[in-house]
Write a protein that holds these residues in place. Sequence first.
Motif, PDB file in Angstrom:
ATOM      1  N   GLY A   1       0.822  -1.189   0.000  1.00  0.00           N
ATOM      2  CA  GLY A   1       0.000   0.000   0.000  1.00  0.00           C
ATOM      3  C   GLY A   1       0.862   1.247   0.000  1.00  0.00           C
ATOM      4  N   SER A   2       0.350   2.365  -0.518  1.00  0.00           N
ATOM      5  CA  SER A   2       1.184   3.540  -0.633  1.00  0.00           C
ATOM      6  C   SER A   2       0.477   4.846  -0.304  1.00  0.00           C
ATOM      7  CB  SER A   2       1.754   3.641  -2.058  1.00  0.00           C
ATOM      8  OG  SER A   2       0.701   3.715  -2.998  1.00  0.00           O
TER       9      SER A   2
ATOM     10  N   ASP B   1      -3.064   6.952   1.696  1.00  0.00           N
ATOM     11  CA  ASP B   1      -4.321   6.902   2.442  1.00  0.00           C
ATOM     12  C   ASP B   1      -5.200   8.079   2.034  1.00  0.00           C
ATOM     13  OD1 ASP B   1      -3.447   9.158   3.809  1.00  0.00           O
ATOM     14  OD2 ASP B   1      -3.013   8.084   5.659  1.00  0.00           O
TER      15      ASP B   1
ATOM     16  N   ASP C   1      -4.330   9.878  -7.174  1.00  0.00           N
ATOM     17  CA  ASP C   1      -4.184   8.878  -6.112  1.00  0.00           C
ATOM     18  C   ASP C   1      -5.451   8.049  -5.914  1.00  0.00           C
ATOM     19  OD1 ASP C   1      -1.554   9.659  -5.492  1.00  0.00           O
ATOM     20  OD2 ASP C   1      -2.278  11.250  -4.161  1.00  0.00           O
TER      21      ASP C   1
ATOM     22  N   GLU D   1      -7.941  -3.983   5.816  1.00  0.00           N
ATOM     23  CA  GLU D   1      -7.652  -2.705   6.466  1.00  0.00           C
ATOM     24  C   GLU D   1      -6.334  -2.077   6.016  1.00  0.00           C
ATOM     25  OE1 GLU D   1      -7.924  -3.263  10.656  1.00  0.00           O
ATOM     26  OE2 GLU D   1     -10.084  -3.690  10.628  1.00  0.00           O
TER      27      GLU D   1
ATOM     28  N   LEU E   1      -3.481  -0.503   3.298  1.00  0.00           N
ATOM     29  CA  LEU E   1      -3.582   0.472   2.219  1.00  0.00           C
ATOM     30  C   LEU E   1      -3.404  -0.207   0.872  1.00  0.00           C
ATOM     31  CD1 LEU E   1      -1.557   3.467   3.702  1.00  0.00           C
ATOM     32  CD2 LEU E   1      -4.027   3.047   3.785  1.00  0.00           C
ATOM     33  N   HIS E   2      -3.964   0.414  -0.147  1.00  0.00           N
ATOM     34  CA  HIS E   2      -3.804  -0.024  -1.527  1.00  0.00           C
ATOM     35  C   HIS E   2      -2.912   0.977  -2.263  1.00  0.00           C
ATOM     36  CE1 HIS E   2      -7.051  -2.842  -0.780  1.00  0.00           C
ATOM     37  NE2 HIS E   2      -7.882  -1.859  -0.475  1.00  0.00           N
TER      38      HIS E   2
ATOM     39  N   VAL F   1      -6.371   5.019  -3.366  1.00  0.00           N
ATOM     40  CA  VAL F   1      -7.597   4.980  -2.574  1.00  0.00           C
ATOM     41  C   VAL F   1      -8.728   4.560  -3.514  1.00  0.00           C
ATOM     42  CG1 VAL F   1      -9.252   6.333  -1.240  1.00  0.00           C
ATOM     43  CG2 VAL F   1      -6.797   6.730  -0.979  1.00  0.00           C
TER      44      VAL F   1
ATOM     45  N   ARG G   1     -13.060   5.248   4.671  1.00  0.00           N
ATOM     46  CA  ARG G   1     -11.999   4.503   5.335  1.00  0.00           C
ATOM     47  C   ARG G   1     -10.656   5.016   4.803  1.00  0.00           C
ATOM     48  NH1 ARG G   1     -15.679   3.468   8.079  1.00  0.00           N
ATOM     49  NH2 ARG G   1     -16.693   1.449   8.473  1.00  0.00           N
ATOM     50  N   PRO G   2      -9.558   4.759   5.497  1.00  0.00           N
ATOM     51  CA  PRO G   2      -8.259   5.208   4.971  1.00  0.00           C
ATOM     52  C   PRO G   2      -7.961   4.666   3.576  1.00  0.00           C
ATOM     53  CG  PRO G   2      -8.044   4.602   7.277  1.00  0.00           C
ATOM     54  CD  PRO G   2      -9.419   4.183   6.865  1.00  0.00           C
ATOM     55  N   ASN G   3      -8.484   3.461   3.252  1.00  0.00           N
ATOM     56  CA  ASN G   3      -8.135   2.838   1.969  1.00  0.00           C
ATOM     57  C   ASN G   3      -9.254   2.859   0.931  1.00  0.00           C
ATOM     58  OD1 ASN G   3      -9.827   0.959   3.135  1.00  0.00           O
ATOM     59  ND2 ASN G   3      -8.350  -0.739   3.089  1.00  0.00           N
ATOM     60  N   ARG G   4     -10.466   3.333   1.301  1.00  0.00           N
ATOM     61  CA  ARG G   4     -11.586   3.280   0.353  1.00  0.00           C
ATOM     62  C   ARG G   4     -12.712   4.209   0.805  1.00  0.00           C
ATOM     63  NH1 ARG G   4     -16.007   0.141   2.014  1.00  0.00           N
ATOM     64  NH2 ARG G   4     -15.668  -0.968   3.996  1.00  0.00           N
TER      65      ARG G   4
END
Length: 263
Positions: free
Chosen positions: A3-4, A6, A165, A198, A200-201, A204, A218-221
Amino acid sequence: MAGSIDFSHARTPPGLRLYAVGDLHGRLDLLRAFHRHAEAELHADAPADWRIVYLGDYVDRGPDSRGVLEFLAEAKTRDPRHVVLAGNHDLGLLDFLARPDPCGIFITHGGLETAASYGVHAAHFGAVEEGGDALHAFHAALAAAIPQSHLALLHALETSFDCGDFFCCHAGIRPGVALERQSVDDLVWIRGEFHRYEGLHPRVILHGHTPSGVVTVRPNRVNLDTGAYRTGRLSVLRIDDARKTILTVRQEGVFQSSAAVTP
């Protein structure tokens, strides 16, 4: 797949405003209301560039699937910065037109409302849910009623869109699989594995597909499906560089903008 980024740090490309639009399901009234608002914003406070990305599920359940497809076909023809992504219900309509299945998503999850918006009412044909002659007659009538421009739009639907991003798709992605290697099935259908993850991807993920009472950040979606067809509430995420705002389109066309959104 490391992941990179958020949500709080994610940005659009410099000078580009992104609108990500949640599931419509036949709510032409809300789509029109959103467009009036977006056009006014783009006129009054014009960015260098923009994209409006529709996250899929234009048909089924709601009252005017035909009107939604007509609106989107015209919008995309007028300006290719309208990005129209595939949802599972949209592909389900194409599947039904190719092979009428009484157990498929179209018949079992709101497709009869889509047909009715084209003037094809299942009750006139008998028990279409049981298959047989009734289903085939209903299928033939629907196939004849859908304009070629609507079919062209459906066949041209993209399954994902990258914007700075952010990675936009209908349902989500399979964690651990590179974005360019995601399957169509996952992009339009996935839920559990994606929602539970949970980490990161690489981007986002902006998605719909799973109705929720509120926009889920969410931080990732971000899930933008707020069940517009039954709640009368369409949700849109507007992003300018790192500034994020949720727009709520209500039945009466009133917009409410939240403050900058953070997870």
